[in-house]
Design an enzyme around this catalytic site. Structure first.
Site, PDB file in Angstrom:
ATOM      1  N   ARG A 203       0.849  -1.197   0.000  1.00 41.15           N
ATOM      2  CA  ARG A 203       0.000   0.000   0.000  1.00 41.15           C
ATOM      3  C   ARG A 203       0.876   1.235   0.000  1.00 41.15           C
ATOM      4  O   ARG A 203       0.976   1.956   0.985  1.00 41.15           O
ATOM      5  CB  ARG A 203      -0.905  -0.044   1.216  1.00 41.15           C
ATOM      6  CG  ARG A 203      -2.350  -0.279   0.891  1.00 41.15           C
ATOM      7  CD  ARG A 203      -2.793  -1.684   0.925  1.00 41.15           C
ATOM      8  NE  ARG A 203      -4.119  -1.802   0.312  1.00 41.15           N
ATOM      9  CZ  ARG A 203      -5.252  -1.832   0.992  1.00 41.15           C
ATOM     10  NH1 ARG A 203      -5.248  -1.771   2.280  1.00 41.15           N
ATOM     11  NH2 ARG A 203      -6.408  -1.943   0.363  1.00 41.15           N
TER      12      ARG A 203
ATOM     13  N   SER B 135      -8.147  -2.519  -3.063  1.00 44.45           N
ATOM     14  CA  SER B 135      -8.894  -1.261  -3.002  1.00 44.45           C
ATOM     15  C   SER B 135      -9.968  -1.204  -4.072  1.00 44.45           C
ATOM     16  O   SER B 135     -11.108  -0.825  -3.800  1.00 44.45           O
ATOM     17  CB  SER B 135      -7.964  -0.055  -3.193  1.00 44.45           C
ATOM     18  OG  SER B 135      -7.146   0.093  -2.069  1.00 44.45           O
TER      19      SER B 135
ATOM     20  N   GLN C  48      -0.782   2.566  -5.977  1.00 41.44           N
ATOM     21  CA  GLN C  48      -2.218   2.774  -5.762  1.00 41.44           C
ATOM     22  C   GLN C  48      -3.071   2.320  -6.956  1.00 41.44           C
ATOM     23  O   GLN C  48      -4.121   1.724  -6.782  1.00 41.44           O
ATOM     24  CB  GLN C  48      -2.499   4.245  -5.474  1.00 41.44           C
ATOM     25  CG  GLN C  48      -2.798   4.463  -4.011  1.00 41.44           C
ATOM     26  CD  GLN C  48      -2.908   5.928  -3.629  1.00 41.44           C
ATOM     27  OE1 GLN C  48      -2.630   6.821  -4.420  1.00 41.44           O
ATOM     28  NE2 GLN C  48      -3.301   6.157  -2.415  1.00 41.44           N
TER      29      GLN C  48
ATOM     30  N   TYR D  46      -3.317   0.030   8.242  1.00 46.00           N
ATOM     31  CA  TYR D  46      -3.992  -1.148   8.792  1.00 46.00           C
ATOM     32  C   TYR D  46      -4.159  -1.068  10.304  1.00 46.00           C
ATOM     33  O   TYR D  46      -3.377  -0.433  10.995  1.00 46.00           O
ATOM     34  CB  TYR D  46      -3.180  -2.407   8.467  1.00 46.00           C
ATOM     35  CG  TYR D  46      -3.258  -2.787   7.013  1.00 46.00           C
ATOM     36  CD1 TYR D  46      -4.462  -3.123   6.425  1.00 46.00           C
ATOM     37  CD2 TYR D  46      -2.110  -2.815   6.220  1.00 46.00           C
ATOM     38  CE1 TYR D  46      -4.531  -3.481   5.094  1.00 46.00           C
ATOM     39  CE2 TYR D  46      -2.167  -3.168   4.886  1.00 46.00           C
ATOM     40  CZ  TYR D  46      -3.385  -3.506   4.333  1.00 46.00           C
ATOM     41  OH  TYR D  46      -3.461  -3.853   3.014  1.00 46.00           O
TER      42      TYR D  46
ATOM     43  N   ASP E  16      -3.736  -1.536  -7.118  1.00 44.03           N
ATOM     44  CA  ASP E  16      -4.196  -2.151  -5.880  1.00 44.03           C
ATOM     45  C   ASP E  16      -5.570  -2.815  -6.061  1.00 44.03           C
ATOM     46  O   ASP E  16      -6.600  -2.149  -6.025  1.00 44.03           O
ATOM     47  CB  ASP E  16      -4.234  -1.053  -4.812  1.00 44.03           C
ATOM     48  CG  ASP E  16      -4.582  -1.566  -3.444  1.00 44.03           C
ATOM     49  OD1 ASP E  16      -5.065  -2.709  -3.333  1.00 44.03           O
ATOM     50  OD2 ASP E  16      -4.374  -0.828  -2.475  1.00 44.03           O
TER      51      ASP E  16
HETATM   52  P1  NAD Z   1      -9.001  -3.272   6.005  1.00 46.51           P
HETATM   53  O1  NAD Z   1      -9.865  -3.946   4.991  1.00 46.51           O
HETATM   54  O2  NAD Z   1      -7.782  -3.964   6.473  1.00 46.51           O
HETATM   55  O3  NAD Z   1      -9.880  -2.955   7.285  1.00 46.51           O
HETATM   56  C1  NAD Z   1     -11.083  -2.228   7.204  1.00 46.51           C
HETATM   57  C2  NAD Z   1     -11.179  -1.243   8.334  1.00 46.51           C
HETATM   58  O4  NAD Z   1     -11.484  -1.909   9.555  1.00 46.51           O
HETATM   59  C3  NAD Z   1      -9.905  -0.441   8.605  1.00 46.51           C
HETATM   60  O5  NAD Z   1     -10.195   0.936   8.505  1.00 46.51           O
HETATM   61  C4  NAD Z   1      -9.548  -0.835  10.046  1.00 46.51           C
HETATM   62  O6  NAD Z   1      -8.938   0.224  10.766  1.00 46.51           O
HETATM   63  C5  NAD Z   1     -10.898  -1.190  10.599  1.00 46.51           C
HETATM   64  N1  NAD Z   1     -10.868  -1.974  11.848  1.00 46.51           N
HETATM   65  C6  NAD Z   1     -10.044  -3.011  12.173  1.00 46.51           C
HETATM   66  N2  NAD Z   1     -10.324  -3.453  13.429  1.00 46.51           N
HETATM   67  C7  NAD Z   1     -11.377  -2.712  13.879  1.00 46.51           C
HETATM   68  C8  NAD Z   1     -12.130  -2.700  15.081  1.00 46.51           C
HETATM   69  N3  NAD Z   1     -11.856  -3.530  16.084  1.00 46.51           N
HETATM   70  N4  NAD Z   1     -13.120  -1.792  15.197  1.00 46.51           N
HETATM   71  C9  NAD Z   1     -13.411  -0.930  14.202  1.00 46.51           C
HETATM   72  N5  NAD Z   1     -12.750  -0.891  13.049  1.00 46.51           N
HETATM   73  C10 NAD Z   1     -11.728  -1.770  12.880  1.00 46.51           C
HETATM   74  O7  NAD Z   1      -8.617  -1.811   5.483  1.00 46.51           O
HETATM   75  P2  NAD Z   1      -8.516  -1.293   3.983  1.00 46.51           P
HETATM   76  O8  NAD Z   1      -9.863  -0.984   3.476  1.00 46.51           O
HETATM   77  O9  NAD Z   1      -7.710  -2.263   3.238  1.00 46.51           O
HETATM   78  O10 NAD Z   1      -7.762   0.102   4.098  1.00 46.51           O
HETATM   79  C11 NAD Z   1      -6.998   0.477   5.196  1.00 46.51           C
HETATM   80  C12 NAD Z   1      -6.340   1.820   4.943  1.00 46.51           C
HETATM   81  O11 NAD Z   1      -5.337   1.737   3.952  1.00 46.51           O
HETATM   82  C13 NAD Z   1      -7.242   2.948   4.544  1.00 46.51           C
HETATM   83  O12 NAD Z   1      -6.906   4.072   5.309  1.00 46.51           O
HETATM   84  C14 NAD Z   1      -6.910   3.211   3.120  1.00 46.51           C
HETATM   85  O13 NAD Z   1      -7.126   4.557   2.754  1.00 46.51           O
HETATM   86  C15 NAD Z   1      -5.449   2.851   3.102  1.00 46.51           C
HETATM   87  N6  NAD Z   1      -5.026   2.485   1.750  1.00 46.51           N
HETATM   88  C16 NAD Z   1      -3.883   3.036   1.218  1.00 46.51           C
HETATM   89  C17 NAD Z   1      -3.475   2.700  -0.060  1.00 46.51           C
HETATM   90  C18 NAD Z   1      -2.248   3.271  -0.679  1.00 46.51           C
HETATM   91  O14 NAD Z   1      -1.704   4.210  -0.183  1.00 46.51           O
HETATM   92  N7  NAD Z   1      -1.788   2.682  -1.753  1.00 46.51           N
HETATM   93  C19 NAD Z   1      -4.219   1.799  -0.791  1.00 46.51           C
HETATM   94  C20 NAD Z   1      -5.359   1.254  -0.213  1.00 46.51           C
HETATM   95  C21 NAD Z   1      -5.754   1.593   1.069  1.00 46.51           C
END
Ligand code: NAD
Length: 375
Positions: free
Chosen positions: A120, A131, A125, A228, A128
């Protein structure tokens, strides 16, 4: 360089290429061969691939001499005979759950590249797949919840009286959760959302939803490592359970998306909390395949407990096959074209590149990815 696009097996509706990416690969100097019927479930006719310049054929024909194989779900190694030695197999290969299949790719001399292990980082991006597919899943979760709900979502003022707006609570505000909030807002409901990462508070507010956060125990600062979450302390879990208990009874729809990489999904809603909800409420558990955020979730099924429907969502992107294929196919093109060496007419994947180190599973007959060799 010949690129083979496979027809997926039963249950997988998406296709790893679309006519647009076929044209782009051809513009790079590649030849593209698409297995007949590969786009059927994603509303792409063989004729559309043909018009884009692809050659259509049987699996054996498209694989013959291919240096790159594009897939969505990982195919069986035994079904990939005829490709070049060392051919790249690109797909969502599910390495941890399909370890035996990954070993078979190594044995078959393929270089398997797992797109869901894309780091990530900003540079990656556009490559991905997690995403691109989670975004669609977040949207579809709200649409599915609306379809199961026996009431309307928006407020309606009619001659026969007023229909009050539904209340939607989104738990876990990553990619899927953010899209769920945005979609629910467009349908005119009242939306609240929670996460353990403090950076999401502002994101929730910017979408016009209400943040519901544990205040007395510290959560994860900012974005968290790599965006994460990690497992929370027992004190935090207790405070979160209290918060959920006081909030959830007033909600009509709950969309849960919380995941922790490499672990079972955190349990966020207990049976007792379910029992406090109004009958007719709907929960969509997007973490169903990782064990579920809700007690009693069954992956791939809708179950009813205490009058609440729990949809154990399983790979919702598959139900939006045309858009999911388009985004996935572009992710694959963005990845391969970023490493394309014009002189050699093929992608060159440097061993020390962060992206390559993340996605490469097998090479020269061996499993080489640290996440697998360390396991
Ligand atoms: P994920 O699918 O791993 O998790 C989904 C969400 O669940 C996350 O926001 C996590 O904080 C939340 N979570 C975990 N445990 C929890 C709990 N006990 N209670 C409440 N919430 C909880 O996450 P994701 O969708 O893959 O994305 C995570 C982050 O990564 C986001 O901020 C996203 O913007 C970022 N991201 C960055 C890039 C990049 O820079 N290339 C690409 C994709 C995502």
């Amino acid at each position: 360089m010949k690129i083979a696009v496979l027809k997926e097996g039963a249950g997988e509706t998406r296709c790893a290429a679309i006519p647009e990416t076929v044209k782009k690969f051809i513009a790079l100097g590649a030849e593209v061969a698409v297995e007949r019927g590969a786009g059927d479930c994603a509303s792409i006719a063989d004729a559309d691939f043909d018009a884009a310049g692809a050659k259509l054929g049987s699996r054996a024909e498209v694989l013959k001499g291919a240096g790159i194989i594009l897939s969505v779900a990982g195919p069986d190694a035994a079904s990939l005979k005829g490709a070049e030695k060392g051919a790249l197999l690109v797909g969502a290969l599910d390495p941890l759950r399909r370890r035996v299949a990954i070993d078979a790719y190594a044995k078959a001399g393929l270089q398997a590249l797992a797109m869901e292990w894309m780091p990530r980082i900003t540079r990656a991006q556009s490559m991905d797949v997690l995403s691109s597919q989670s975004n669609l899943a977040g949207y579809k979760a709200v649409i599915d919840a609306a379809a199961e709900f026996g009431r309307a979502f928006p407020m309606m003022m009619t001659a026969a009286g007023t229909v009050s707006p539904a209340k939607v609570f989104v738990m876990g505000v990553g990619v899927a959760g953010l899209q769920a909030i945005a979609t629910a807002r467009r349908l005119g409901v009242q939306v609240s959302a929670t996460d353990v990462r403090s950076a999401t508070r502002e994101q929730i507010q910017s979408l016009g939803a209400k943040p519901i956060f544990v205040e007395n125990v510290a959560g994860i600062e900012g974005e968290g490592a790599g965006g994460y979450a990690t497992e929370m302390s027992p004190e935090y879990q207790e405070a979160q359970a209290e918060l959920v208990s006081s909030h959830i009874a007033k909600q009509d729809i709950v969309i849960t998306t919380a995941l922790i990489p490499g672990r079972d999904a955190p349990r966020l809603i207990s049976d007792a909390q379910l029992a406090s909800m109004r009958p007719g409420s709907v929960i969509v558990d997007l973490a169903a395949e990782a064990g579920g955020n809700v007690e009693g979730t069954v992956a791939g099924e809708t179950v009813e407990k205490h009058g609440v429907k729990i949809i154990g969502a399983s790979n919702l992107a598959r139900s939006l096959a045309a858009d999911a294929s388009a985004l996935y196919a572009r992710n694959l093109y963005n990845f391969l074209s970023a490493f394309w060496d014009k002189e050699q007419g093929r992608p060159v994947l440097p061993d020390d590149d962060e992206i390559v180190k993340g996605v490469r599973l097998t090479q020269d007959g061996k499993v080489v990815n640290e996440r697998l060799t360390a396991a």
